[in-house]
Write an enzyme that holds these catalytic residues in place. Structure first.
Site, PDB file in Angstrom:
ATOM      1  N   LYS A   1     -39.011  16.389   4.620  1.00 19.16           N
ATOM      2  CA  LYS A   1     -38.517  17.370   3.651  1.00 19.16           C
ATOM      3  C   LYS A   1     -37.214  16.865   3.075  1.00 19.16           C
ATOM      4  O   LYS A   1     -36.338  16.401   3.809  1.00 19.16           O
ATOM      5  CB  LYS A   1     -38.299  18.735   4.329  1.00 19.16           C
TER       6      LYS A   1
ATOM      7  N   GLU B   1     -25.192  16.703  25.031  1.00 18.05           N
ATOM      8  CA  GLU B   1     -26.092  15.966  25.920  1.00 18.05           C
ATOM      9  C   GLU B   1     -25.370  14.866  26.694  1.00 18.05           C
ATOM     10  O   GLU B   1     -25.635  14.656  27.882  1.00 18.05           O
ATOM     11  CB  GLU B   1     -27.244  15.354  25.127  1.00 18.05           C
TER      12      GLU B   1
ATOM     13  N   ARG C   1     -22.265   3.416  24.081  1.00 14.53           N
ATOM     14  CA  ARG C   1     -23.337   3.110  23.131  1.00 14.53           C
ATOM     15  C   ARG C   1     -22.766   2.545  21.832  1.00 14.53           C
ATOM     16  O   ARG C   1     -23.324   1.614  21.251  1.00 14.53           O
ATOM     17  CB  ARG C   1     -24.155   4.365  22.830  1.00 14.53           C
TER      18      ARG C   1
ATOM     19  N   ARG D   1     -39.617  21.471  18.300  1.00 13.88           N
ATOM     20  CA  ARG D   1     -39.843  22.284  19.495  1.00 13.88           C
ATOM     21  C   ARG D   1     -39.152  23.637  19.422  1.00 13.88           C
ATOM     22  O   ARG D   1     -37.956  23.702  19.132  1.00 13.88           O
ATOM     23  CB  ARG D   1     -39.354  21.526  20.738  1.00 13.88           C
TER      24      ARG D   1
ATOM     25  N   ARG E   1     -34.976  18.561  -0.012  1.00 15.82           N
ATOM     26  CA  ARG E   1     -35.030  19.641  -0.986  1.00 15.82           C
ATOM     27  C   ARG E   1     -34.871  19.146  -2.426  1.00 15.82           C
ATOM     28  O   ARG E   1     -35.491  19.660  -3.344  1.00 15.82           O
ATOM     29  CB  ARG E   1     -33.941  20.671  -0.663  1.00 15.82           C
TER      30      ARG E   1
END
Length: 266
Positions: free
Chosen positions: A240, A67, A76, A201, A242
């Site tokens: 989640k 990206e 950053r 998504r 595990r």
């Protein structure tokens, strides 16, 4: 001979570096595929960079960013370590020279590699990661982000393609025996409600393939009403894990510095 995972002695897990998160989250374990998902501007990339910077003080970290160019990632990172905004870094004053010099020295001492190849695939990432692992050792692989990946083979639809990609990422984690932290986008539906793994998504298989799913939630609209420099309330949802607990963790996001901090509980 190193003990295998699953034996009595587990390998040391890498911590996030936020006390409230580390109290609930078991950390990044070798061979685990971790998904960090959020809507645009919720801070998922900032958190991934923060984790990479913290982890690179201890082990070698490879960040594959489809990206952002490597220069944007480093900017950053510099803003994070100096706590100077992007605007301040572009308009340096004399008083900023010392923190910038110190910040550059900090970044220079990190065990951090960046790959900003725009079109990523599992074969490319595996090749780059193997090279770093063979030459230096590898402790963490960070990938930004899932929906920018494309598989080498053709599929009937995008959902099937991403399913093959998530299985490939899980295989990379197992093959390299390192934790693989992958960023992902959430659907538009998550903008108006508290996100769950079902909002990831285009990719329903992620909730089955991932060992850990972390969801970032923040009221981006409310951020616009804050005073400049004021932190924005945020939430990390461990949806989640595990081998561990799930739950919600309040955080504070300092957007100008791309920095998260633990939020004190009242």
């Amino acid at each position: 001979k190193a003990l295998e995972r699953g034996s009595i002695a587990e390998p040391m897990a890498l911590q996030v570096g936020l006390p409230s998160v580390d109290a609930l989250f078991d950390g990044f374990c070798p061979g685990d595929w971790i998904l960090l998902a959020g809507r645009p501007s919720t801070g998922k990339t900032a958190l991934a960079i923060q984790i990479a910077l913290k982890t690179a003080q201890q082990v070698n970290v490879l960040v594959c960013s489809a990206e952002m160019r490597h220069t944007a990632v480093w900017r950053r990172a510099l803003s994070h370590v100096t706590q100077l905004s992007a605007w301040q870094l572009s308009k340096l004053r004399e008083k900023d020279y010392a923190p910038v010099s110190h910040g550059l020295a900090q970044l220079g001492n990190l065990r951090l590699w960046l790959d900003d190849t725009p079109s990523v695939s599992d074969m490319h990432v595996l090749s780059v990661a193997r090279r770093v692992q063979m030459q230096h050792g590898l402790g963490l692989l960070v990938i930004d982000y899932l929906q920018l990946w494309h598989a080498a083979s053709r599929f009937e639809n995008r959902s099937y393609e991403l399913g093959a990609i998530t299985r490939g990422l899980k295989q990379i984690a197992r093959t390299l025996d390192v934790p693989v932290l992958t960023l992902a986008a959430l659907s538009r539906a998550a903008a108006n409600e508290r996100p769950t793994m079902a909002h990831i998504r285009e990719c329903g298989t992620a909730e089955y393939d991932a060992d850990v799913i972390l969801l970032m939630h923040r009221d981006v609209q409310a951020q616009k009403d804050l005073q400049p420099g004021a932190p924005s309330p945020a939430e990390m949802i461990i949806d989640k894990q595990r081998n561990g607990a799930t739950g919600s963790i309040p955080l504070l996001y300092f957007g100008e510095h791309y920095r998260f901090e633990s939020q004190a509980l009242s």
